[in-house]
Scaffold this motif. Structure first.
Motif, PDB file in Angstrom:
ATOM      1  N   ASP A 229      -1.338  58.755  46.921  1.00 35.35           N
ATOM      2  CA  ASP A 229      -0.141  58.525  47.757  1.00 35.35           C
ATOM      3  C   ASP A 229       0.876  57.538  47.210  1.00 35.35           C
ATOM      4  O   ASP A 229       1.945  57.424  47.497  1.00 35.35           O
ATOM      5  N   PHE A 230       0.120  56.499  46.831  1.00 33.81           N
ATOM      6  CA  PHE A 230       0.783  55.436  46.162  1.00 33.81           C
ATOM      7  C   PHE A 230       1.518  55.489  44.815  1.00 33.81           C
ATOM      8  O   PHE A 230       2.435  54.799  44.085  1.00 33.81           O
ATOM      9  N   ASP A 231       1.236  56.644  44.229  1.00 32.10           N
ATOM     10  CA  ASP A 231       2.152  57.015  42.981  1.00 32.10           C
ATOM     11  C   ASP A 231       3.494  57.719  43.116  1.00 32.10           C
ATOM     12  O   ASP A 231       3.480  58.392  44.102  1.00 32.10           O
ATOM     13  N   ASP A 232       4.066  57.450  42.281  1.00 28.94           N
ATOM     14  CA  ASP A 232       5.344  58.408  41.907  1.00 28.94           C
ATOM     15  C   ASP A 232       5.517  58.843  40.551  1.00 28.94           C
ATOM     16  O   ASP A 232       4.729  58.432  39.491  1.00 28.94           O
ATOM     17  N   LEU A 233       6.470  59.828  40.388  1.00 28.88           N
ATOM     18  CA  LEU A 233       6.446  60.414  39.135  1.00 28.88           C
ATOM     19  C   LEU A 233       7.874  60.573  38.560  1.00 28.88           C
ATOM     20  O   LEU A 233       8.827  60.950  39.465  1.00 28.88           O
ATOM     21  N   ILE A 234       7.969  60.312  37.227  1.00 32.67           N
ATOM     22  CA  ILE A 234       9.298  60.347  36.820  1.00 32.67           C
ATOM     23  C   ILE A 234       9.316  61.302  35.428  1.00 32.67           C
ATOM     24  O   ILE A 234       8.299  61.336  34.844  1.00 32.67           O
ATOM     25  N   ILE A 235      10.465  62.196  35.265  1.00 37.42           N
ATOM     26  CA  ILE A 235      10.563  62.845  34.049  1.00 37.42           C
ATOM     27  C   ILE A 235      10.995  61.828  32.807  1.00 37.42           C
ATOM     28  O   ILE A 235      11.864  61.098  33.101  1.00 37.42           O
ATOM     29  N   THR A 236      10.523  61.961  31.785  1.00 38.01           N
ATOM     30  CA  THR A 236      10.545  61.071  30.527  1.00 38.01           C
ATOM     31  C   THR A 236      10.971  62.049  29.615  1.00 38.01           C
ATOM     32  O   THR A 236      11.056  63.184  29.392  1.00 38.01           O
ATOM     33  N   SER A 237      11.733  61.394  28.438  1.00 43.57           N
ATOM     34  CA  SER A 237      12.140  62.094  27.142  1.00 43.57           C
ATOM     35  C   SER A 237      10.808  62.114  26.331  1.00 43.57           C
ATOM     36  O   SER A 237      10.619  61.111  25.494  1.00 43.57           O
ATOM     37  N   GLY A 238       9.843  62.700  26.579  1.00 42.42           N
ATOM     38  CA  GLY A 238       8.397  62.849  25.872  1.00 42.42           C
ATOM     39  C   GLY A 238       7.664  61.583  26.406  1.00 42.42           C
ATOM     40  O   GLY A 238       7.927  60.614  27.089  1.00 42.42           O
ATOM     41  N   ALA A 239       6.175  61.966  26.111  1.00 39.94           N
ATOM     42  CA  ALA A 239       5.214  60.833  26.445  1.00 39.94           C
ATOM     43  C   ALA A 239       5.664  59.401  25.649  1.00 39.94           C
ATOM     44  O   ALA A 239       5.482  58.394  26.107  1.00 39.94           O
ATOM     45  N   GLN A 240       6.345  59.615  24.475  1.00 48.09           N
ATOM     46  CA  GLN A 240       6.834  58.387  23.657  1.00 48.09           C
ATOM     47  C   GLN A 240       7.722  57.602  24.668  1.00 48.09           C
ATOM     48  O   GLN A 240       7.485  56.226  24.587  1.00 48.09           O
ATOM     49  N   GLN A 241       8.338  58.014  25.510  1.00 53.50           N
ATOM     50  CA  GLN A 241       9.374  57.045  26.283  1.00 53.50           C
ATOM     51  C   GLN A 241       8.379  56.543  27.339  1.00 53.50           C
ATOM     52  O   GLN A 241       8.789  55.352  27.921  1.00 53.50           O
ATOM     53  N   VAL A 242       7.345  57.233  27.676  1.00 48.91           N
ATOM     54  CA  VAL A 242       6.588  56.550  28.834  1.00 48.91           C
ATOM     55  C   VAL A 242       5.825  55.141  27.969  1.00 48.91           C
ATOM     56  O   VAL A 242       5.921  54.062  28.679  1.00 48.91           O
ATOM     57  N   ALA A 243       5.573  55.260  26.960  1.00 48.41           N
ATOM     58  CA  ALA A 243       5.095  54.053  26.133  1.00 48.41           C
ATOM     59  C   ALA A 243       6.236  52.835  26.158  1.00 48.41           C
ATOM     60  O   ALA A 243       5.905  51.802  26.475  1.00 48.41           O
ATOM     61  N   ASP A 244       7.235  53.303  25.774  1.00 49.20           N
ATOM     62  CA  ASP A 244       8.429  52.554  25.899  1.00 49.20           C
ATOM     63  C   ASP A 244       8.798  51.658  27.174  1.00 49.20           C
ATOM     64  O   ASP A 244       8.866  50.719  27.168  1.00 49.20           O
ATOM     65  N   LEU A 245       8.735  52.693  28.084  1.00 48.57           N
ATOM     66  CA  LEU A 245       9.355  52.167  29.380  1.00 48.57           C
ATOM     67  C   LEU A 245       8.390  51.265  30.204  1.00 48.57           C
ATOM     68  O   LEU A 245       8.624  50.383  30.630  1.00 48.57           O
ATOM     69  N   ALA A 246       7.031  51.574  29.800  1.00 50.83           N
ATOM     70  CA  ALA A 246       5.852  50.742  30.425  1.00 50.83           C
ATOM     71  C   ALA A 246       5.839  49.363  29.647  1.00 50.83           C
ATOM     72  O   ALA A 246       5.800  48.381  30.084  1.00 50.83           O
ATOM     73  N   THR A 247       5.947  49.540  28.510  1.00 48.69           N
ATOM     74  CA  THR A 247       6.129  48.075  27.673  1.00 48.69           C
ATOM     75  C   THR A 247       7.468  47.446  28.242  1.00 48.69           C
ATOM     76  O   THR A 247       7.276  46.131  28.394  1.00 48.69           O
ATOM     77  N   LYS A 248       8.578  48.152  28.190  1.00 51.07           N
ATOM     78  CA  LYS A 248       9.742  47.384  28.530  1.00 51.07           C
ATOM     79  C   LYS A 248       9.619  46.705  30.106  1.00 51.07           C
ATOM     80  O   LYS A 248       9.994  45.505  30.261  1.00 51.07           O
ATOM     81  N   ALA A 249       8.765  47.540  30.916  1.00 48.46           N
ATOM     82  CA  ALA A 249       8.587  46.928  32.301  1.00 48.46           C
ATOM     83  C   ALA A 249       7.614  45.716  32.239  1.00 48.46           C
ATOM     84  O   ALA A 249       7.703  45.154  33.232  1.00 48.46           O
TER      85      ALA A 249
END
Ligand SMILES: Cc1ncc(COP(=O)(O)O)c(C=O)c1O
Length: 389
Positions: A91-111
């Protein structure tokens, strides 16, 4: 003009893989270096039908701006799919669509990462993610990989001594480049250690569905009762890497920050591509498609593994994924080996490309069995056999 680059990008060497891929694109080279899906693995007919119909019936939906979080029906469908298949998404999770899994690494690091913060990764690991971490000034610490996943005692040691560890990056299924699958016991231990030391986990799972034998093991995310795991998924390996559609599932406050980060990166993932993926999931038999491509890759894996048996290359037969990690004996240097292979028109990646910390003791090459045609596979294996002599 002399160009002065930022520290973030200036210190980043061009990916050794990309350099080798340049050689791969020369005519006549057998591509054991890449990591592309096989040409015959794309559901071309389905994508053609979907695209034509969408442009006929809903052109403006496909061509208009979308919202950063992603196309709402696709977000809901992916959430449901991974909840049913992988038992992930609290319930505490949310999901966004990204430009590939590569962008998940990018956004996580940026955040999450300030310069000098520490990111822990399996060594060897995926160069695309490692370079992302480096580009934000993160300091990388490598945990040696064992046949059943990362050395959890070494992980414990690093967590005990390093301050400012922001997350542990792991690819538990059919790891790139090693092909290793983390055992269930280690998944639980990695989760417990992260919890104990108060650090996050970035679980990258682009290969999870490409399983050729054995039972599927639970995702680390499925253990996540504490809200400490960011899960990265992708359609690149089962549908198309060119569409650039992946997703992040993580606790809502993290997703909120990653969404702001995405807004300033690419606004949103191409909406046309997102709708194509959504329609594909809704109207086509994705499970049957995955079974088909697994059959293709199992056959290719077997040709490569069987063909290389008895050579100097020492490997563990991967239970899934796209790669064969081959250790070389003392006395054969990986760079020399890769150079000799390329001279004979077979491109392989020297393991040094995947090191996390300078000096990690790696003497191996990574081979890919999905990209070459069956003929190229047979020929390339024969050439590598002859390299021994
Ligand atoms: C472990 C790993 N993570 C992420 C990616 C990037 O995938 P995507 O195309 O979804 O960005 C790759 C691609 O090879 C990969 O091997």
């Amino acid at each position: 003009m002399t160009y002065t680059f930022s520290n973030k990008i200036g210190n980043l060497a061009p990916s050794a893989i990309r350099e080798i891929l340049k050689a791969t694109s020369q005519p006549g080279i057998i591509p054991f270096a890449a990591g592309n899906p096989a040409p015959e693995a794309f559901p071309v007919r389905a994508v053609r039908e979907i695209s034509a119909r969408l442009l006929e019936e809903r052109p403006v939906d496909c061509l208009q701006y979308g919202i950063t979080e992603g196309y709402a029906p696709l977000r809901a469908r992916v959430r449901e799919d991974i909840h049913n298949r992988l038992r992930i998404g609290a319930d505490f999770d949310d999901l966004i669509i990204t430009s590939g899994a590569q962008q998940v690494a990018d956004l996580a690091t940026k955040a999450l990462c300030n310069e000098g913060d520490v990111v822990i990764a399996e060594s060897p690991s995926f160069i695309g993610a490692l370079n992302t971490f480096r580009s934000y000034g993160a300091r990388l610490r490598g945990v040696p990989l064992q046949p059943d996943g990362m050395d959890v005692d070494a992980l414990d040691g690093i967590l005990r001594t390093e301050k400012n560890v922001r997350f542990i990056y792991t690819i538990p299924n059919y790891q790139n480049p090693s092909g290793v699958t983390m055992s269930e016991a280690k998944r639980r231990r990695v989760y417990e250690l992260a919890r104990q030391y108060g650090v996050l986990i970035l679980e990258d799972n682009p290969y999870g569905e490409l399983r050729y034998e054995g039972e599927a093991l639970p995702c680390i995310k499925s253990l996540d009762t504490d809200g400490i795991v960011i899960y990265a998924g992708s359609f690149s390996k089962i549908l198309s890497p060119g569409l650039r559609v992946g997703y992040a599932l993580a606790p809502a406050p993290l997703i909120a920050k990653m969404t702001v980060g995405k807004q300033v990166s690419d606004v949103h993932t191409p909406i046309f591509n997102q709708i194509i993926v959504d329609e594909w999931m809704m109207n086509y038999d994705v499970a049957a498609h995955v079974r088909e491509i697994c059959a293709i890759y199992t056959a290719k894996r077997n040709v490569m593994c069987d063909g290389l048996a008895g050579t100097v290359l020492q490997y563990q037969r991967p239970a899934g994924g796209l790669f064969l990690w081959c250790e070389l004996p003392e006395g054969i240097n990986m760079l020399d080996y890769a150079r000799r292979a390329v001279e004979k028109k077979v491109a392989v990646v020297p393991g040094v490309a995947f090191t996390v910390e300078q000096g990690d003791p790696i003497n191996a090459v990574r081979l890919n069995f999905s990209t070459p045609t069956d003929e190229q596979l047979a020929e390339g294996v024969e050439i590598l056999r002859e390299l021994d002599t």
